[in-house]
Write a protein that holds these residues in place. Structure first.
Motif, PDB file in Angstrom:
ATOM      1  N   CYS A 194      -5.780  -2.059   6.326  1.00 25.63           N
ATOM      2  CA  CYS A 194      -5.242  -1.315   7.466  1.00 25.63           C
ATOM      3  C   CYS A 194      -5.974   0.001   7.699  1.00 25.63           C
ATOM      4  O   CYS A 194      -6.459   0.258   8.793  1.00 25.63           O
ATOM      5  CB  CYS A 194      -3.743  -1.081   7.295  1.00 25.63           C
ATOM      6  SG  CYS A 194      -2.806  -2.564   7.695  1.00 25.63           S
ATOM      7  N   HIS A 195      -6.034   0.866   6.654  1.00 22.50           N
ATOM      8  CA  HIS A 195      -6.725   2.139   6.840  1.00 22.50           C
ATOM      9  C   HIS A 195      -7.710   2.398   5.708  1.00 22.50           C
ATOM     10  O   HIS A 195      -8.012   3.547   5.393  1.00 22.50           O
ATOM     11  CB  HIS A 195      -5.724   3.285   6.980  1.00 22.50           C
ATOM     12  CG  HIS A 195      -4.569   2.949   7.876  1.00 22.50           C
ATOM     13  ND1 HIS A 195      -3.310   2.702   7.401  1.00 22.50           N
ATOM     14  CD2 HIS A 195      -4.508   2.751   9.209  1.00 22.50           C
ATOM     15  CE1 HIS A 195      -2.515   2.392   8.416  1.00 22.50           C
ATOM     16  NE2 HIS A 195      -3.205   2.401   9.524  1.00 22.50           N
ATOM     17  N   GLN A 196      -8.127   1.302   5.074  1.00 23.40           N
ATOM     18  CA  GLN A 196      -9.225   1.344   4.104  1.00 23.40           C
ATOM     19  C   GLN A 196      -8.950   2.170   2.851  1.00 23.40           C
ATOM     20  O   GLN A 196      -9.858   2.740   2.261  1.00 23.40           O
ATOM     21  CB  GLN A 196     -10.532   1.833   4.763  1.00 23.40           C
ATOM     22  CG  GLN A 196     -11.051   0.899   5.807  1.00 23.40           C
ATOM     23  CD  GLN A 196     -10.369   1.072   7.149  1.00 23.40           C
ATOM     24  OE1 GLN A 196     -10.134   2.193   7.575  1.00 23.40           O
ATOM     25  NE2 GLN A 196     -10.029  -0.020   7.790  1.00 23.40           N
ATOM     26  N   SER A 197      -7.695   2.276   2.419  1.00 18.62           N
ATOM     27  CA  SER A 197      -7.455   2.905   1.124  1.00 18.62           C
ATOM     28  C   SER A 197      -8.012   1.984   0.047  1.00 18.62           C
ATOM     29  O   SER A 197      -7.906   0.764   0.143  1.00 18.62           O
ATOM     30  CB  SER A 197      -5.962   3.112   0.898  1.00 18.62           C
ATOM     31  OG  SER A 197      -5.523   4.199   1.658  1.00 18.62           O
TER      32      SER A 197
ATOM     33  N   PRO B 177      -6.694   7.180   2.803  1.00 21.75           N
ATOM     34  CA  PRO B 177      -5.531   8.035   2.993  1.00 21.75           C
ATOM     35  C   PRO B 177      -4.405   7.848   1.966  1.00 21.75           C
ATOM     36  O   PRO B 177      -3.482   8.643   1.951  1.00 21.75           O
ATOM     37  CB  PRO B 177      -5.043   7.654   4.397  1.00 21.75           C
ATOM     38  CG  PRO B 177      -5.533   6.267   4.619  1.00 21.75           C
ATOM     39  CD  PRO B 177      -6.806   6.132   3.847  1.00 21.75           C
TER      40      PRO B 177
ATOM     41  N   CYS C 159      -7.192  -1.901   1.004  1.00 20.63           N
ATOM     42  CA  CYS C 159      -6.177  -2.149   2.025  1.00 20.63           C
ATOM     43  C   CYS C 159      -6.870  -2.245   3.379  1.00 20.63           C
ATOM     44  O   CYS C 159      -7.555  -1.301   3.788  1.00 20.63           O
ATOM     45  CB  CYS C 159      -5.163  -1.015   2.039  1.00 20.63           C
ATOM     46  SG  CYS C 159      -3.938  -1.220   3.345  1.00 20.63           S
TER      47      CYS C 159
ATOM     48  N   HIS D 299       0.111   3.981   1.187  1.00 19.81           N
ATOM     49  CA  HIS D 299      -0.132   4.806   2.367  1.00 19.81           C
ATOM     50  C   HIS D 299       0.909   4.500   3.442  1.00 19.81           C
ATOM     51  O   HIS D 299       1.824   5.294   3.660  1.00 19.81           O
ATOM     52  CB  HIS D 299      -1.550   4.566   2.902  1.00 19.81           C
ATOM     53  CG  HIS D 299      -1.834   5.294   4.173  1.00 19.81           C
ATOM     54  ND1 HIS D 299      -2.352   4.680   5.286  1.00 19.81           N
ATOM     55  CD2 HIS D 299      -1.643   6.586   4.512  1.00 19.81           C
ATOM     56  CE1 HIS D 299      -2.480   5.564   6.245  1.00 19.81           C
ATOM     57  NE2 HIS D 299      -2.061   6.734   5.811  1.00 19.81           N
ATOM     58  N   ALA D 300       0.797   3.327   4.096  1.00 20.46           N
ATOM     59  CA  ALA D 300       1.774   3.013   5.145  1.00 20.46           C
ATOM     60  C   ALA D 300       2.321   1.607   4.988  1.00 20.46           C
ATOM     61  O   ALA D 300       2.884   1.061   5.936  1.00 20.46           O
ATOM     62  CB  ALA D 300       1.157   3.210   6.522  1.00 20.46           C
ATOM     63  N   GLY D 301       2.144   1.008   3.824  1.00 18.27           N
ATOM     64  CA  GLY D 301       2.869  -0.215   3.523  1.00 18.27           C
ATOM     65  C   GLY D 301       2.202  -1.524   3.868  1.00 18.27           C
ATOM     66  O   GLY D 301       2.828  -2.581   3.775  1.00 18.27           O
ATOM     67  N   CYS D 302       0.939  -1.505   4.293  1.00 18.52           N
ATOM     68  CA  CYS D 302       0.269  -2.783   4.534  1.00 18.52           C
ATOM     69  C   CYS D 302       0.058  -3.508   3.214  1.00 18.52           C
ATOM     70  O   CYS D 302       0.072  -2.893   2.153  1.00 18.52           O
ATOM     71  CB  CYS D 302      -1.101  -2.546   5.175  1.00 18.52           C
ATOM     72  SG  CYS D 302      -1.007  -2.250   6.919  1.00 18.52           S
TER      73      CYS D 302
ATOM     74  N   CYS E  97       0.844  -1.191   0.000  1.00 17.18           N
ATOM     75  CA  CYS E  97       0.000   0.000   0.000  1.00 17.18           C
ATOM     76  C   CYS E  97       0.884   1.247   0.000  1.00 17.18           C
ATOM     77  O   CYS E  97       1.877   1.324   0.727  1.00 17.18           O
ATOM     78  CB  CYS E  97      -0.900   0.006   1.230  1.00 17.18           C
ATOM     79  SG  CYS E  97      -2.097   1.343   1.262  1.00 17.18           S
TER      80      CYS E  97
HETATM   81  S1  FES Z   1      -1.463   1.088   4.780  1.00 19.77           S
HETATM   82 FE1  FES Z   1      -2.976   0.827   3.309  1.00 19.77          FE
HETATM   83  S2  FES Z   1      -4.387   2.272   3.915  1.00 19.77           S
HETATM   84 FE2  FES Z   1      -2.831   2.595   5.319  1.00 19.77          FE
END
Ligand code: FES
Ligand code: HEM
Lengths: 298, 460
Positions: free
Chosen positions: A248-251, A265, A246, A229-232, A227
């Motif tokens: 983790c934070h629903q991107s 995000p 994703c 965003h933060a790599g999930c 991802c």
């Molecule tokens: S890591 Fe994918 S939305 Fe934050």
């Protein structure tokens, strides 16, 4: 406010100074008739019994609830015994202490050894040298990790590398059914997280900004699984609206349109892997990702 | 004293002259109020954490090297997994008592943080942070930060799927620092994620470095407390500015603390029997590129997680550096929250021209700024924490995730300032109705307490 009530013990000590003496404001002595010795003794003994049960049960490898509850009861019963013991045996005293007031400090002179007034800059040089020595202790920090160099801009993907599944088996376009999605890796680098891939067969027509030259069979595409965003891991796929999601934070990314972010995000599209097919019909990379994989850095 | 203790004490006294300082300690006065026990609960959970943690250290293997599991959990027999996860699984299933101790350790970590946060709230709301206790307040903020870090490190050690995901996000957070992010991340994590260095390093910090600093800082915190003495709530007939009133350490406070220690440990043990926290067997080991739904940190990280979820997509590429959403959400915003916490005592003193020392606690409504600041900050933290459950909420209620997220975005932007404004107006009005302004010295506050407002001349 009553005066101190504690009689000095018959000791050959000088009278205590006020700082140590308790200034008793009120004192309530519990009548002996209210003392509950049976409660103290009962709970204390029960506590000891449960402590033994705990130890023995643990030694005999009894189930967790048996020794767990025994240990908890031993402690809680002892708490009751201690509480009651002190309530019965000691008067309930309320006392006062004068506060220390910083603005009323005593100004008694303190005998210091004064230096001979000479060369104050020598002091500064000494302190400076100490500080430099201290700072130099930070140097070993640089041994803690390699220099990033280009590591974050490149992955294990290279021209001609086969696309394999988690067991290292090479994938053919036909292995991905319509609406299907697979996690894939470069041959020889299974588990190398920055190179992880989602390979999917779109049910709709891929559109720009998808690079159509890298779409196999008109519908098989591969995106970085990391991802932006933060790599999930972008782990979920919803065929209805070709959304990569994703957890983790629903991107949410639109797999039909170059995996551009549509909600959440993440601000950058998931990079698309230059994908092709080799002479034996297996999926291969035509090169590394052309944009940076994963979250932004510095 | 029983003869044995008396003999021992006499022998020591012969050599150390303990009688006078001992009596001074025994006669130290502790004000009596339940909210003063929150700090003690934090202290006692810390003791439970250290005691149980030592036991766990003897079995845990700080390594992510793959090993074959041969223990007795049928789910995993014969499979390869990181050594850290394997050692956790093995001690939980095959070492008698270890699962109980693991659960007590986790439970105590939650209690430690919860008690610390509530303790801080009491300090903040009642004004125990005012001169001369600012330094102890700041030591407290250091402790809170360390406690959060310690909790996160511990959460990471089992290297289960949630732990690995958490470490991945922490790594991305460090990467997001402008200029130095990649360099810093490679130093801390030993290279590009995932590396074999992470778990050994987290282990060293979790069992040695951070607890060492916490214990040192707590000792200093308590030393300062003894030196400066407690604050206390106002009481009729007592000049709290000059006198501290309460129960002496021996026997009343000793009895209270000993009982509280036993209650804390006993209830944590009981909870560990019934609540399977820290049972990671069903989560499975961390496997790169895999994550399930409901990926969530521990509750005390929810507010950071919630901000990460709420923040809209943004990434600015400036010449030579990048400012990204995770940097704003994970570094700038928490930095502002903690910065405000650090600065607050000085701001309050300046805004209201407070003078002198303060030892008597107040109702926060007597200081409108404090009431507004507290409700603003804590409503924001609560809304952000709730936002970390947006996916579960959406699944439970059927509200689309986009709608839920927008709801949290709007609520977190508007609710805290509105609440702060309303409470500010209310407390100000409350003071004005009684013809008062914020008291600027303790003597002034005390005189109001001792002669009720109705008997005072309204200030016009
Ligand atoms: S890591 Fe994918 S939305 Fe934050
Ligand atoms: C690891 C966490 C902490 C522990 C173990 C701890 C422990 C304690 C204890 C036992 C006391 C005395 C009892 C009491 O007043 O509650 C105390 C007092 C105090 N603490 Fe903490 N504390 C912690 C964190 C904090 C935090 C986060 C703050 C604020 C930011 C803080 C600020 C203070 C202050 C100002 C006092 C003096 C209170 C007074 O005199 O009334 N502490 N602490």
């Amino acid at each position: 406010m009553s005066s101190p009530t504690r009689p000095a013990r018959p000791e050959p000590e000088p009278a205590t100074t006020p700082a140590e003496e308790l200034l008793v404001l009120s004192e309530r002595t519990p009548p002996p008739s209210q003392a509950n010795d049976a409660l103290v003794a009962g709970t204390a003994i029960a506590s000891a019994v449960f402590a033994v049960v705990f130890a023995v049960a643990l030694l005999l490898e009894a189930p967790l609830p048996v020794y767990g509850i025994a240990l908890a009861l031993a402690m809680l019963l002892l708490a009751v015994a201690v509480r009651r013991y002190f309530t019965d045996r000691f008067p309930d005293v309320e006392a006062a202490e004068p506060r220390l007031h910083l603005d009323e400090g005593d100004d008694a002179p303190i005998a210091d050894v004064e230096p001979v007034g000479r060369r104050p800059f020598l002091t500064r040089i000494l302190i400076g040298a100490g500080a430099v020595l201290g700072l130099s202790f930070a140097a070993p920090v640089s041994s803690l990790g390699p220099s990033p160099g280009n590591a974050l801009r490149t992955t294990a993907w290279q021209r001609g590398l086969r696309v394999v599944d988690g067991d290292g088996e090479p994938l053919r376009p036909d292995d991905i059914p319509v609406g299907g999605v697979a996690t894939a890796w470069p041959n020889g680098a299974v588990g190398d997280e920055p190179s992880s891939l989602v390979v999917l067969r779109l049910s709709g027509q891929p559109q720009p900004p998808t690079d159509l030259d890298w779409v196999v069979d008109g519908s098989v595409v591969a995106y970085s699984k990391v991802c932006t965003h933060a790599g999930c891991p972008v782990a979920l796929y919803r065929e209805r609206d070709s959304a990569l999601f994703c957890p983790c934070h629903q991107s949410t990314f639109d797999a039909n349109r170059g995996a551009v972010p549509t909600f959440g995000p993440a601000a950058r599209a998931l990079p698309q892997l230059p994908l092709g097919v080799d002479a034996d019909g297996y999926l291969v990379a035509l090169g590394d990702f052309e944009s940076q994989v994963g979250p932004a850095f510095g | 004293m029983t003869p044995l203790f008396a003999l021992l004490f006499d022998q020591l006294d012969d050599r150390l002259r303990l009688r006078r300082p001992g009596r001074a300690v025994a006669n130290k006065v502790f004000p009596h109020h339940w909210s003063f026990l929150l700090g003690e609960v934090a202290l006692f959970s810390l003791i439970v954490l250290v005691a149980t943690g030592i036991f766990l250290t003897l079995f845990y293997r700080p390594s992510t090297e793959p090993v074959i599991y041969t223990g007795s959990n049928p789910l995993y027999v014969g499979t390869s997994m990181p050594a850290a996860f394997e050692s956790i699984l093995r001690m939980s299933e095959d070492v008698p008592g270890a699962l109980l101790i693991r659960r007590i350790h986790r439970g105590a970590s939650h209690l430690f943080l919860a008690a610390t946060v509530l303790h801080m709230l009491r300090i903040l709301l009642t004004g125990a942070f005012r001169k001369p206790r600012e330094l102890n307040y700041h030591l407290g903020i250091v402790l809170l930060t360390l406690a959060i870090a310690e909790g996160f490190l511990g959460y990471s050690l089992p290297y289960d799927s949630l732990a690995g995901t958490g470490i991945r996000i922490a790594y991305s957070e460090v990467l997001s620092f402008p200029f130095v992010g990649d360099r810093l991340a490679f130093w801390i994590f030993g290279g590009e994620f995932p590396t074999g260095d992470v778990i050994p390093r987290f282990f060293a910090f979790h069992v040695l470095v951070v607890p060492g600093i916490i214990i040192g800082t707590v000792s200093l915190h308590l030393l300062l407390l003894v030196r400066q003495k407690h604050t206390q709530f106002p009481r009729t007939g007592i000049d709290g500015h000059r006198m501290i009133v309460g129960k002496p350490l021996w026997p009343a406070q000793f009895a209270e603390s000993a009982t509280l220690m036993l209650w804390t440990a006993g209830l944590l043990t009981l909870a560990a029997v019934f609540i399977p926290w820290s049972d990671v067997a069903l989560l499975g080991p961390y496997v790169p590129a895999e994550v399930g739904n409901n990926a969530q940190p521990d509750w005390f990280m929810f507010w950071l997680e919630g901000v990460l979820r709420m923040i809209p997509a943004l990434e600015w590429d400036l010449p030579g550096l990048t400012i990204s959403g995770p940097f704003i959400a994970g570094v700038v915003l928490p930095g502002l929250v903690f910065g405000a916490l650090i600065a607050y005592p000085f701001i309050e003193r300046r805004v209201y021209h407070l003078s002198g020392e303060w030892h008597v606690l107040q109702n926060p409504l007597d200081i409108p700024l404090r009431a507004a600041y507290a409700i603003g900050t804590f409503s924001f933290v609560l809304i952000a924490s709730a936002a970390a459950t947006n996916d579960q909420l959406s699944r439970l209620t059927g509200i689309p995730i986009e709608t839920a997220t927008w709801g949290f975005r709007i609520a977190s932007m508007f609710v805290p300032p509105v609440l702060a404004f309303l409470l500010y107006r209310y407390s100000k009005g409350r003071l004005r109705r009684r013809g008062l302004a914020v008291a600027s010295s303790e003597q002034e506050a005390d005189s109001r307490f001792h002669e009720p407002a109705s008997e005072q001349q309204p200030v016009t």
